[in-house]
Design a protein around this motif. Structure first.
Motif, PDB file in Angstrom:
ATOM      1  N   ARG A  23     -35.639 -14.174 -37.216  1.00 41.16           N
ATOM      2  CA  ARG A  23     -36.107 -14.870 -36.724  1.00 41.16           C
ATOM      3  C   ARG A  23     -35.457 -15.426 -35.060  1.00 41.16           C
ATOM      4  NH1 ARG A  23     -35.880 -17.059 -41.432  1.00 41.16           N
ATOM      5  NH2 ARG A  23     -37.797 -16.338 -41.977  1.00 41.16           N
ATOM      6  N   ASN A  24     -34.457 -15.281 -35.465  1.00 40.07           N
ATOM      7  CA  ASN A  24     -34.289 -16.227 -34.253  1.00 40.07           C
ATOM      8  C   ASN A  24     -34.066 -15.446 -32.331  1.00 40.07           C
ATOM      9  OD1 ASN A  24     -33.104 -18.705 -35.456  1.00 40.07           O
ATOM     10  ND2 ASN A  24     -31.188 -18.343 -35.835  1.00 40.07           N
ATOM     11  N   ARG A  25     -33.906 -14.001 -32.783  1.00 35.81           N
ATOM     12  CA  ARG A  25     -33.521 -13.201 -31.896  1.00 35.81           C
ATOM     13  C   ARG A  25     -35.093 -13.426 -31.483  1.00 35.81           C
ATOM     14  NH1 ARG A  25     -31.018  -7.503 -33.205  1.00 35.81           N
ATOM     15  NH2 ARG A  25     -29.359  -8.331 -33.472  1.00 35.81           N
ATOM     16  N   MET A  26     -36.311 -13.217 -31.723  1.00 33.57           N
ATOM     17  CA  MET A  26     -38.100 -13.303 -31.065  1.00 33.57           C
ATOM     18  C   MET A  26     -37.251 -13.921 -29.355  1.00 33.57           C
ATOM     19  SD  MET A  26     -38.619 -11.518 -33.926  1.00 33.57           S
ATOM     20  CE  MET A  26     -40.526 -11.574 -32.615  1.00 33.57           C
ATOM     21  N   GLY A  27     -38.070 -13.166 -28.642  1.00 32.58           N
ATOM     22  CA  GLY A  27     -38.415 -13.409 -27.513  1.00 32.58           C
ATOM     23  C   GLY A  27     -38.528 -12.547 -26.270  1.00 32.58           C
ATOM     24  N   GLU A  28     -37.115 -12.039 -26.150  1.00 35.97           N
ATOM     25  CA  GLU A  28     -37.259 -10.773 -25.647  1.00 35.97           C
ATOM     26  C   GLU A  28     -38.235  -9.592 -25.506  1.00 35.97           C
ATOM     27  OE1 GLU A  28     -35.264 -11.447 -23.056  1.00 35.97           O
ATOM     28  OE2 GLU A  28     -34.049 -12.776 -24.209  1.00 35.97           O
ATOM     29  N   VAL A  29     -38.070  -9.135 -26.420  1.00 30.59           N
ATOM     30  CA  VAL A  29     -38.931  -8.066 -26.268  1.00 30.59           C
ATOM     31  C   VAL A  29     -40.281  -8.121 -25.954  1.00 30.59           C
ATOM     32  CG1 VAL A  29     -39.954  -7.902 -29.000  1.00 30.59           C
ATOM     33  CG2 VAL A  29     -39.819  -6.379 -27.970  1.00 30.59           C
ATOM     34  N   GLU A  30     -41.099  -9.755 -26.455  1.00 34.98           N
ATOM     35  CA  GLU A  30     -42.245  -9.996 -25.452  1.00 34.98           C
ATOM     36  C   GLU A  30     -42.492  -9.798 -24.859  1.00 34.98           C
ATOM     37  OE1 GLU A  30     -41.753 -11.895 -29.563  1.00 34.98           O
ATOM     38  OE2 GLU A  30     -40.638 -11.100 -28.396  1.00 34.98           O
ATOM     39  N   SER A  31     -41.705  -9.890 -23.407  1.00 36.75           N
ATOM     40  CA  SER A  31     -41.642  -9.978 -22.658  1.00 36.75           C
ATOM     41  C   SER A  31     -41.955  -8.533 -21.446  1.00 36.75           C
ATOM     42  CB  SER A  31     -40.891 -10.722 -21.771  1.00 36.75           C
ATOM     43  OG  SER A  31     -39.213 -10.391 -21.457  1.00 36.75           O
ATOM     44  N   MET A  32     -41.172  -7.526 -22.044  1.00 34.35           N
ATOM     45  CA  MET A  32     -41.562  -6.197 -22.185  1.00 34.35           C
ATOM     46  C   MET A  32     -42.970  -5.908 -21.411  1.00 34.35           C
ATOM     47  SD  MET A  32     -38.566  -5.457 -21.603  1.00 34.35           S
ATOM     48  CE  MET A  32     -38.021  -4.168 -21.292  1.00 34.35           C
ATOM     49  N   ASP A  33     -42.825  -5.199 -20.526  1.00 31.36           N
ATOM     50  CA  ASP A  33     -43.845  -4.553 -20.238  1.00 31.36           C
ATOM     51  C   ASP A  33     -44.235  -3.544 -21.371  1.00 31.36           C
ATOM     52  OD1 ASP A  33     -44.278  -5.489 -18.016  1.00 31.36           O
ATOM     53  OD2 ASP A  33     -44.016  -4.457 -16.627  1.00 31.36           O
ATOM     54  N   GLY A  34     -45.851  -2.873 -21.593  1.00 33.48           N
ATOM     55  CA  GLY A  34     -46.003  -2.592 -22.376  1.00 33.48           C
ATOM     56  C   GLY A  34     -46.020  -2.541 -23.996  1.00 33.48           C
ATOM     57  N   PHE A  35     -45.386  -3.646 -24.189  1.00 31.69           N
ATOM     58  CA  PHE A  35     -45.297  -4.341 -25.850  1.00 31.69           C
ATOM     59  C   PHE A  35     -46.294  -4.910 -26.170  1.00 31.69           C
ATOM     60  CE2 PHE A  35     -44.584  -7.874 -28.715  1.00 31.69           C
ATOM     61  CZ  PHE A  35     -43.688  -7.935 -29.809  1.00 31.69           C
ATOM     62  N   VAL A  36     -46.892  -4.468 -27.265  1.00 26.19           N
ATOM     63  CA  VAL A  36     -48.400  -4.879 -27.716  1.00 26.19           C
ATOM     64  C   VAL A  36     -47.858  -6.132 -29.084  1.00 26.19           C
ATOM     65  CG1 VAL A  36     -50.115  -4.678 -29.376  1.00 26.19           C
ATOM     66  CG2 VAL A  36     -49.245  -2.722 -27.125  1.00 26.19           C
ATOM     67  N   ARG A  37     -47.111  -5.385 -30.005  1.00 29.44           N
ATOM     68  CA  ARG A  37     -46.741  -6.746 -30.643  1.00 29.44           C
ATOM     69  C   ARG A  37     -45.876  -6.731 -31.304  1.00 29.44           C
ATOM     70  NH1 ARG A  37     -51.378  -4.848 -33.861  1.00 29.44           N
ATOM     71  NH2 ARG A  37     -51.039  -3.778 -35.846  1.00 29.44           N
ATOM     72  N   PHE A  38     -44.813  -6.997 -32.966  1.00 30.08           N
ATOM     73  CA  PHE A  38     -44.018  -7.394 -33.245  1.00 30.08           C
ATOM     74  C   PHE A  38     -44.110  -7.635 -34.609  1.00 30.08           C
ATOM     75  CE2 PHE A  38     -40.660  -8.972 -35.735  1.00 30.08           C
ATOM     76  CZ  PHE A  38     -39.547  -8.222 -35.509  1.00 30.08           C
ATOM     77  N   GLU A  39     -44.282  -7.101 -35.328  1.00 28.14           N
ATOM     78  CA  GLU A  39     -43.849  -7.138 -37.502  1.00 28.14           C
ATOM     79  C   GLU A  39     -42.865  -7.201 -37.679  1.00 28.14           C
ATOM     80  OE1 GLU A  39     -48.941  -5.863 -37.582  1.00 28.14           O
ATOM     81  OE2 GLU A  39     -47.272  -4.764 -39.063  1.00 28.14           O
ATOM     82  N   SER A  72     -33.116  -1.637 -21.276  1.00 31.52           N
ATOM     83  CA  SER A  72     -32.781  -2.545 -20.689  1.00 31.52           C
ATOM     84  C   SER A  72     -31.900  -3.547 -21.292  1.00 31.52           C
ATOM     85  CB  SER A  72     -34.508  -3.733 -21.030  1.00 31.52           C
ATOM     86  OG  SER A  72     -34.614  -4.391 -22.254  1.00 31.52           O
ATOM     87  N   GLU A  73     -31.501  -4.633 -20.171  1.00 31.25           N
ATOM     88  CA  GLU A  73     -30.732  -5.612 -20.281  1.00 31.25           C
ATOM     89  C   GLU A  73     -30.420  -6.559 -21.906  1.00 31.25           C
ATOM     90  OE1 GLU A  73     -26.982  -7.244 -20.010  1.00 31.25           O
ATOM     91  OE2 GLU A  73     -27.642  -5.388 -19.212  1.00 31.25           O
ATOM     92  N   ALA A  74     -32.437  -6.800 -21.851  1.00 32.25           N
ATOM     93  CA  ALA A  74     -32.204  -7.199 -22.835  1.00 32.25           C
ATOM     94  C   ALA A  74     -32.606  -7.551 -24.223  1.00 32.25           C
ATOM     95  CB  ALA A  74     -33.999  -8.116 -22.724  1.00 32.25           C
ATOM     96  N   PHE A  75     -32.674  -5.433 -24.128  1.00 33.41           N
ATOM     97  CA  PHE A  75     -32.068  -5.205 -25.466  1.00 33.41           C
ATOM     98  C   PHE A  75     -31.016  -4.545 -26.105  1.00 33.41           C
ATOM     99  CE2 PHE A  75     -30.880  -0.551 -27.367  1.00 33.41           C
ATOM    100  CZ  PHE A  75     -31.906  -0.687 -28.704  1.00 33.41           C
ATOM    101  N   ARG A  76     -30.120  -4.478 -24.558  1.00 32.30           N
ATOM    102  CA  ARG A  76     -28.505  -4.614 -24.777  1.00 32.30           C
ATOM    103  C   ARG A  76     -28.004  -6.147 -24.996  1.00 32.30           C
ATOM    104  NH1 ARG A  76     -29.248  -0.465 -20.964  1.00 32.30           N
ATOM    105  NH2 ARG A  76     -28.697  -2.825 -18.649  1.00 32.30           N
TER     106      ARG A  76
END
Length: 107
Positions: A23-39, A72-76
């Protein structure tokens, strides 16, 4: 579309902390090109033995988009401080699937 499911076998006594980490990690992945959604999927006890499996599921436009996230740096940064080993009953796994076809209705 690509579906990536990261499965975690969480020990019962650590479920709340585990879910809070996500819950606290949300935010980084959503900004990536080609990202559709997270569940985030919670297990439901329905008589099966394996009721501790949680899944973090991401949807991507392509394998290239997903691989760009993993490089990506966001993933790391998101994976820099992993949860303690004692939180898990056993090692998890990642499943990657391509959507072959789908059916359903819009909500």
């Amino acid at each position: 579309m690509l579906v990536v499911s990261n499965r975690f076998h969480v020990a019962e006594e650590y479920v709340d902390e585990f879910e809070e980490r996500f819950r606290n990690r949300m935010g980084e992945v959503e900004s990536m090109d080609g990202f559709v959604r997270f569940e985030f999927h919670r297990p439901v006890d329905h008589g099966h033995i394996d009721t501790e499996t949680h899944a973090a599921v991401t949807y991507w436009e392509s394998m290239d988009a997903f691989e760009a996230w993993t490089e990506s740096e966001a993933f790391r940064e998101a994976h820099r401080n992993p949860a303690p080993e004692e939180w898990f009953e056993r090692e998890g796994n990642v499943e990657i699937h391509e959507v072959g076809f789908e059916a359903g209705s819009e909500r």
